[in-house]
Design an enzyme around this catalytic site. Structure first.
Site, PDB file in Angstrom:
ATOM      1  N   LYS A  73     -19.175  13.469  14.902  1.00 33.27           N
ATOM      2  CA  LYS A  73     -19.880  14.323  13.931  1.00 33.27           C
ATOM      3  C   LYS A  73     -21.337  14.600  14.322  1.00 33.27           C
ATOM      4  O   LYS A  73     -21.834  15.706  14.130  1.00 33.27           O
ATOM      5  CB  LYS A  73     -19.826  13.702  12.539  1.00 33.27           C
ATOM      6  N   ASP A  85     -27.963  24.300   6.076  1.00 36.94           N
ATOM      7  CA  ASP A  85     -29.008  23.385   5.596  1.00 36.94           C
ATOM      8  C   ASP A  85     -28.440  21.972   5.425  1.00 36.94           C
ATOM      9  O   ASP A  85     -29.095  20.982   5.748  1.00 36.94           O
ATOM     10  CB  ASP A  85     -29.545  23.864   4.233  1.00 36.94           C
ATOM     11  N   ARG A 161     -25.108  -4.091   1.914  1.00 40.89           N
ATOM     12  CA  ARG A 161     -25.174  -5.494   2.338  1.00 40.89           C
ATOM     13  C   ARG A 161     -26.325  -5.682   3.331  1.00 40.89           C
ATOM     14  O   ARG A 161     -27.126  -6.593   3.206  1.00 40.89           O
ATOM     15  CB  ARG A 161     -23.830  -5.881   2.960  1.00 40.89           C
ATOM     16  N   THR A 162     -26.412  -4.781   4.311  1.00 42.12           N
ATOM     17  CA  THR A 162     -27.501  -4.830   5.289  1.00 42.12           C
ATOM     18  C   THR A 162     -28.572  -3.841   4.821  1.00 42.12           C
ATOM     19  O   THR A 162     -28.425  -2.621   4.996  1.00 42.12           O
ATOM     20  CB  THR A 162     -26.986  -4.420   6.689  1.00 42.12           C
ATOM     21  N   TYR A 234      -9.214   5.583  -0.085  1.00 42.09           N
ATOM     22  CA  TYR A 234      -8.007   6.102  -0.761  1.00 42.09           C
ATOM     23  C   TYR A 234      -6.724   5.430  -0.266  1.00 42.09           C
ATOM     24  O   TYR A 234      -5.624   5.883  -0.583  1.00 42.09           O
ATOM     25  CB  TYR A 234      -7.916   7.628  -0.664  1.00 42.09           C
TER      26      TYR A 234
HETATM   27  P1  ATR Z   1     -18.072   4.532   7.366  1.00 41.11           P
HETATM   28  O1  ATR Z   1     -18.584   5.426   8.439  1.00 41.11           O
HETATM   29  O2  ATR Z   1     -16.621   4.779   7.041  1.00 41.11           O
HETATM   30  O3  ATR Z   1     -18.927   4.523   6.144  1.00 41.11           O
HETATM   31  P2  ATR Z   1     -19.234   2.176   8.478  1.00 41.11           P
HETATM   32  O4  ATR Z   1     -20.307   3.016   9.055  1.00 41.11           O
HETATM   33  O5  ATR Z   1     -18.676   1.106   9.322  1.00 41.11           O
HETATM   34  O6  ATR Z   1     -18.036   3.064   8.005  1.00 41.11           O
HETATM   35  O7  ATR Z   1     -19.782   1.547   7.108  1.00 41.11           O
HETATM   36  C1  ATR Z   1     -19.043   0.671   6.372  1.00 41.11           C
HETATM   37  C2  ATR Z   1     -19.811   0.296   5.089  1.00 41.11           C
HETATM   38  O8  ATR Z   1     -19.098  -0.753   4.453  1.00 41.11           O
HETATM   39  C3  ATR Z   1     -21.220  -0.233   5.330  1.00 41.11           C
HETATM   40  O9  ATR Z   1     -22.036   0.096   4.221  1.00 41.11           O
HETATM   41  C4  ATR Z   1     -20.967  -1.735   5.399  1.00 41.11           C
HETATM   42  O10 ATR Z   1     -22.087  -2.532   5.128  1.00 41.11           O
HETATM   43  P3  ATR Z   1     -23.055  -3.037   6.334  1.00 41.11           P
HETATM   44  O11 ATR Z   1     -23.924  -1.864   6.684  1.00 41.11           O
HETATM   45  O12 ATR Z   1     -23.795  -4.175   5.771  1.00 41.11           O
HETATM   46  O13 ATR Z   1     -22.129  -3.438   7.461  1.00 41.11           O
HETATM   47  C5  ATR Z   1     -19.955  -1.883   4.303  1.00 41.11           C
HETATM   48  N1  ATR Z   1     -19.172  -3.121   4.418  1.00 41.11           N
HETATM   49  C6  ATR Z   1     -18.154  -3.374   5.273  1.00 41.11           C
HETATM   50  N2  ATR Z   1     -17.674  -4.624   5.074  1.00 41.11           N
HETATM   51  C7  ATR Z   1     -18.408  -5.174   4.048  1.00 41.11           C
HETATM   52  C8  ATR Z   1     -18.404  -6.439   3.375  1.00 41.11           C
HETATM   53  N3  ATR Z   1     -17.536  -7.408   3.702  1.00 41.11           N
HETATM   54  N4  ATR Z   1     -19.304  -6.635   2.379  1.00 41.11           N
HETATM   55  C9  ATR Z   1     -20.186  -5.662   2.035  1.00 41.11           C
HETATM   56  N5  ATR Z   1     -20.250  -4.439   2.643  1.00 41.11           N
HETATM   57  C10 ATR Z   1     -19.366  -4.203   3.628  1.00 41.11           C
END
Ligand code: ATR
Length: 292
Positions: A73, A85, A161-162, A234
């Protein structure tokens, strides 16, 4: 000037790597059939190193445009000659249109899909100006945050989370004053103020049978009664996140509709429809029946 190849058989498709999992061919295939359009929509697995060549070759083969999925993307946006935009704000494209001379126009319809899905499924009009809580700051979150801000939300709380990743997302969107990054542990502290709660994380997604499904610890009982809750996951359709919200008496919207609605602008333009193709119960049933 019309591209003479176009008048033969309109072509479009989806590029990803991998791309076999994509539901887009089912969605567009259903519409081609229902609108009786003699076109084709196909999946094209394309590795990163081949993307520039492929994107510049497709219009020479009669492609009117193409959908772009993970992991291309951002690169597709960079390779485009022009961008909407929305694509510019997100620095990413999920839908490309070709001009008659083969130039690439980038658009991003993920946010449109998110908003239209809620509009279709919420019985009483949702007031988009009310505060929202968006959980997660991955690739999918960006378009959702942007779309909710564009609809005029007075405040969007963003929890990930992060935390640094949420801060980067806010920074990339130019740090609007109504986008507030909160600590992961603060999610439940803002619930009573929010009228839209969105899960954009992968938590709750159906994994291999052996791995447990994790669930978000949201106290939906604190939410206002007219709060709308939606999950972009989903698989399964009714995630535990949505079920918990339903149990608390809230209105819920599942994530499949976002995928269906984001496809509408591309289909309309590539296949020369006067209006957006419709997202009907028949389309949902077809996609669910074919793929799940
Ligand atoms: P996508 O592009 O589908 O959004 P991604 O970029 O891998 O996939 O993002 C996954 C999201 O799920 C992120 O917000 C991730 O949090 P982190 O940025 O902290 O990794 C969140 N996520 C995945 N596993 C998680 C968990 N066990 N607890 C909390 N958040 C989680």
């Amino acid at each position: 000037m019309k591209n003479p190849r176009r008048s033969l058989l309109p072509l479009a498709g989806v590029i990803g790597w991998p791309v076999e999992h994509s539901l887009s061919p089912y969605v567009h295939g259903f519409w081609l059939n229902s609108y009786n359009i003699p076109g084709n929509y196909i999946s094209l697995p394309v590795a990163s190193k081949d993307l520039p060549d492929v994107l510049h070759t497709l219009p020479k083969c009669g492609f009117a445009g193409i959908n772009i999925t993970i992991p291309h993307k951002e690169t597709a946006f960079v390779l485009a000659d022009h961008a909407s935009d929305t694509a510019q704000r997100l620095q990413a494209a999920n839908t490309l249109y070709y001009t008659a001379n083969g130039q690439i126009i980038a658009d991003n319809t993920d946010g449109f899909g998110f908003i239209q899905n809620i509009i279709q499924h919420v019985p009483i009009d949702h007031d988009w100006r009310k505060p929202a809580l968006i959980i997660g700051a991955g690739g999918a979150s960006r378009a959702v945050v942007d779309a909710v801000l564009q609809k005029g939300a007075s405040i969007v709380y963003l929890a990930n989370r992060t935390k640094e990743r949420a801060e980067k997302l806010a920074n990339d969107l130019k740090n609007p004053s109504n986008l507030v990054v909160i600590d992961w542990e603060q999610k439940n502290d803002v619930i009573e103020k929010t009228e839209l709660i969105v899960n954009t994380t992968s938590l709750g997604m159906k994994q291999a049978a052996s791995s447990p499904v994790c669930v978000l610890d949201i106290d939906f009982n604190k939410a206002p009664t007219h709060c709308v809750v939606t999950d972009i996951v989903y698989t399964p359709l009714n995630t535990t996140f949505l079920q918990n919200a339903t149990d608390a008496g809230l209105t819920t919207v599942d994530g499949l509709g976002m995928l269906l609605h984001q496809a509408r602008p591309g289909f309309k333009r590539w296949f020369d429809l006067d209006t957006y193709p419709e997202v009907t119960p028949e389309l949902r049933a077809y996609v669910l029946g074919e793929k799940f």
